[in-house]
Scaffold this active site. Structure first.
Site, PDB file in Angstrom:
ATOM      1  N   ASP A 104      -6.787  -4.820   5.373  1.00 13.76           N
ATOM      2  CA  ASP A 104      -7.891  -4.322   4.325  1.00 13.76           C
ATOM      3  C   ASP A 104      -8.830  -5.899   4.040  1.00 13.76           C
ATOM      4  O   ASP A 104      -9.714  -5.610   3.865  1.00 13.76           O
ATOM      5  CB  ASP A 104      -7.494  -4.269   2.519  1.00 13.76           C
ATOM      6  CG  ASP A 104      -8.365  -2.978   2.244  1.00 13.76           C
ATOM      7  OD1 ASP A 104      -9.788  -2.548   2.464  1.00 13.76           O
ATOM      8  OD2 ASP A 104      -8.141  -2.904   1.146  1.00 13.76           O
ATOM      9  N   LYS A 119       1.545 -13.537   5.921  1.00 12.89           N
ATOM     10  CA  LYS A 119       1.569 -15.619   4.766  1.00 12.89           C
ATOM     11  C   LYS A 119       3.068 -15.391   5.225  1.00 12.89           C
ATOM     12  O   LYS A 119       3.704 -15.289   4.022  1.00 12.89           O
ATOM     13  CB  LYS A 119       1.153 -14.297   3.738  1.00 12.89           C
ATOM     14  CG  LYS A 119      -0.108 -14.645   3.539  1.00 12.89           C
ATOM     15  CD  LYS A 119      -0.551 -16.390   3.348  1.00 12.89           C
ATOM     16  CE  LYS A 119       0.168 -16.702   1.561  1.00 12.89           C
ATOM     17  NZ  LYS A 119      -0.930 -18.518   2.017  1.00 12.89           N
ATOM     18  N   ASP A 163      -4.734 -17.583   4.936  1.00 13.53           N
ATOM     19  CA  ASP A 163      -5.502 -17.868   3.763  1.00 13.53           C
ATOM     20  C   ASP A 163      -6.106 -19.302   5.402  1.00 13.53           C
ATOM     21  O   ASP A 163      -7.804 -19.536   5.164  1.00 13.53           O
ATOM     22  CB  ASP A 163      -5.228 -18.971   2.605  1.00 13.53           C
ATOM     23  CG  ASP A 163      -4.080 -18.893   2.894  1.00 13.53           C
ATOM     24  OD1 ASP A 163      -3.610 -19.090   3.932  1.00 13.53           O
ATOM     25  OD2 ASP A 163      -3.583 -19.752   2.187  1.00 13.53           O
ATOM     26  N   TYR A 203       0.959  -0.712  -0.391  1.00  7.62           N
ATOM     27  CA  TYR A 203       0.037   0.498  -0.005  1.00  7.62           C
ATOM     28  C   TYR A 203       0.592   1.135  -0.004  1.00  7.62           C
ATOM     29  O   TYR A 203       0.441   2.570   0.422  1.00  7.62           O
ATOM     30  CB  TYR A 203      -0.608  -0.388   1.146  1.00  7.62           C
ATOM     31  CG  TYR A 203      -1.904  -0.383   0.544  1.00  7.62           C
ATOM     32  CD1 TYR A 203      -2.532  -1.817   0.241  1.00  7.62           C
ATOM     33  CD2 TYR A 203      -3.328   0.331   1.147  1.00  7.62           C
ATOM     34  CE1 TYR A 203      -3.110  -2.311   0.755  1.00  7.62           C
ATOM     35  CE2 TYR A 203      -4.870  -0.259   0.779  1.00  7.62           C
ATOM     36  CZ  TYR A 203      -5.031  -2.004   0.444  1.00  7.62           C
ATOM     37  OH  TYR A 203      -5.866  -2.583   0.394  1.00  7.62           O
TER      38      TYR A 203
END
Ligand code: NAP
Length: 414
Positions: free
Chosen positions: A305, A227, A281, A160
């Site tokens: 987000d 992740k 995930d 971002y």
């Protein structure tokens, strides 16, 4: 005494100050507010009405917010010929806590987004979103009442940061050539390039804020969502630095999940927060299937987000989702939705998001009884099925009320 050039604070009211890193709040704190564009005036006016009623009731008239209107967006442009006057930024810095309606970003005025600009100028490094269920709100899941989480999303780094180069540009070519020739990569020549940066400081200050919140609100766990299995040196590092902060700076308050099982046979001891981590995930499944096991979540920008919207959807969507952007001692509380221009001035939209955001603001300044009254009022209005159009269309047997009407229902139910 601070001097403002274009618009002055109210004569009554005192400034919130900061001592030893903590807010010192008078009974009549000056709170700057930006009314916002589009539906901003509808929801901001309803919100101020609800806040004033809650503060008055909770304190039997001893406390009162001294609202200070500051300007940004279309109204600032109209009145002062600039989108974010210096006074606005200075007022938020000086008074530490502000309420903000949504802002449109006018096209072609040289700003990517006013909201992003404010976040950068004030270095509001955490986006904090408490997400809980109100009985009776429409939900797509069977047990929305099990959701009670607070997301701490890093707000300044990650993909971002806006450091990217378009496919085919000179810069993209330069970066690709550098990486392929000196770093041994084999990036295809026709790629666009974006940079993912996650720093020690950016991570640690966010994690500290999440842990401080967990301690001060007696929460049960803090989970790092990442992740790191794939992006080891960014998201994996976020996880490792997070554990480092918990161990080194909050050791008296925290245990890890391993310690929970090895030392305490899986039974959480009183006064200890369990610090754990999950791969993003898998976590997207877990927030749906076992939401009751998660409490405070801390995560890098992009994950934050996705998770914010995914979890909010479980409890009824954006109309009831509070949000705030925070630095250590600067807090900007704002609705999580935009200006919904087609509804502007129609006294029709749901002010719930900004009202719950304002409740979070009251919690932050220590007006906890007023916060509790607003939460009770919102719960009551929803239970009675007197709601704005967006909720009515998803609920059976509900009655539609206006923006201000919903505010009045909340006050009635306090
Ligand atoms: P939006 O303003 O959030 O509105 C999209 C839709 O969401 C609306 O048409 C409406 O849906 C629903 N909605 C939003 N707020 C609602 C409320 N309070 N009550 C009931 N329904 C609500 O998103 P957008 O149309 O993409 O963006 C419009 C402008 O807002 C843009 O200029 C954008 O830059 C700006 N924006 C500002 C912020 C901010 O200030 N933080 C955040 C996001 C966007 P229905 O039509 O289905 O009823």
């Amino acid at each position: 005494m601070i001097k403002f050039k274009k618009f002055s604070p109210p004569t009554e009211g005192e400034a919130i100050t900061v001592k030893d890193g903590k807010l010192v709040v008078p009974d009549n704190p000056v709170i700057p507010f930006i009314i916002g564009d589009g539906i901003g005036p509808d929801i901001t006016n309803a919100t101020r009405m609800v806040v004033d009623a809650a503060v008055e009731k909770a304190s039997s008239g001893k406390k009162k917010i001294a609202w200070y209107e500051v300007y940004a967006g279309e109204l600032a442009d109209e009145k002062f010929g600039e989108l974010i006057p210096e006074d606005t930024v200075e007022a938020i810095k000086h008074y530490h806590v502000a309420l903000k309606g949504p802002l449109t970003t006018p096209v072609g005025k040289g700003f990517r987004s006013l909201n992003v600009t404010l976040r950068i100028v004030l270095d509001l490094y955490a986006c904090v979103r408490p997400i809980r269920y109100f009985q009776g709100a429409p939900s797509p899941v069977r047990h929305p009442e099990k959701v009670d989480m607070v997301i701490f999303r890093e707000n300044t780094e990650d993909v971002y940061s806006g450091i990217e180069w378009q496919q085919g540009s000179k810069e993209a070519k330069q970066v690709i050539d550098f990486l392929n020739t000196t770093m041994g990569t084999s990036i295809s020549d026709d790629s666009g390039i974006g940079i993912k940066n996650i720093s020690i400081e950016g991570t640690k200050r966010l994690v500290r804020m999440a842990l401080d919140y967990a301690v001060s609100h007696n929460r049960k766990s803090v989970t790092f969502v990442h992740k790191g299995n794939i992006m080891k040196f960014t998201e994996g590092a976020f996880r490792n630095w997070g554990y480092e902060v918990a161990r080194e700076e909050y050791g008296d308050y925290t245990i890890t999940e391993d310690e929970l099982h090895e030392k305490y046979s899986g039974k959480q001891p009183d006064g200890k927060i369990v610090v754990k981590d999950r791969i993003a995930d898998a976590m997207l499944q877990l927030v749906l299937t076992r939401p009751e096991e998660y409490d405070i979540l801390a995560m890098p920008n992009l994950n934050g987000d996705y998770f914010s919207d995914a979890i909010v959807a479980q409890v009824g969507g954006l109309g009831l989702a509070p949000s705030s952007n925070m630095a250590k001692d600067t807090f900007v509380f704002e609705a999580s939705h935009g200006t919904a221009p087609k509804y502007a001035g129609r006294n029709m939209v749901n002010p719930g998001s900004l009202i719950l955001t304002a409740a979070m603001m009251l919690d932050t300044i220590g007006f906890k009884e007023a916060d509790a009254l607003i939460t009770k009022g919102v719960a009551g209005a929803i239970e009675q099925k007197t709601v704005t159009y967006d909720l009515e269309r998803l609920m059976e047997g509900a009655t539609t009320v206006s923006t201000s009407g919903f505010g009045e229902k909340i006050i009635e139910n306090m």
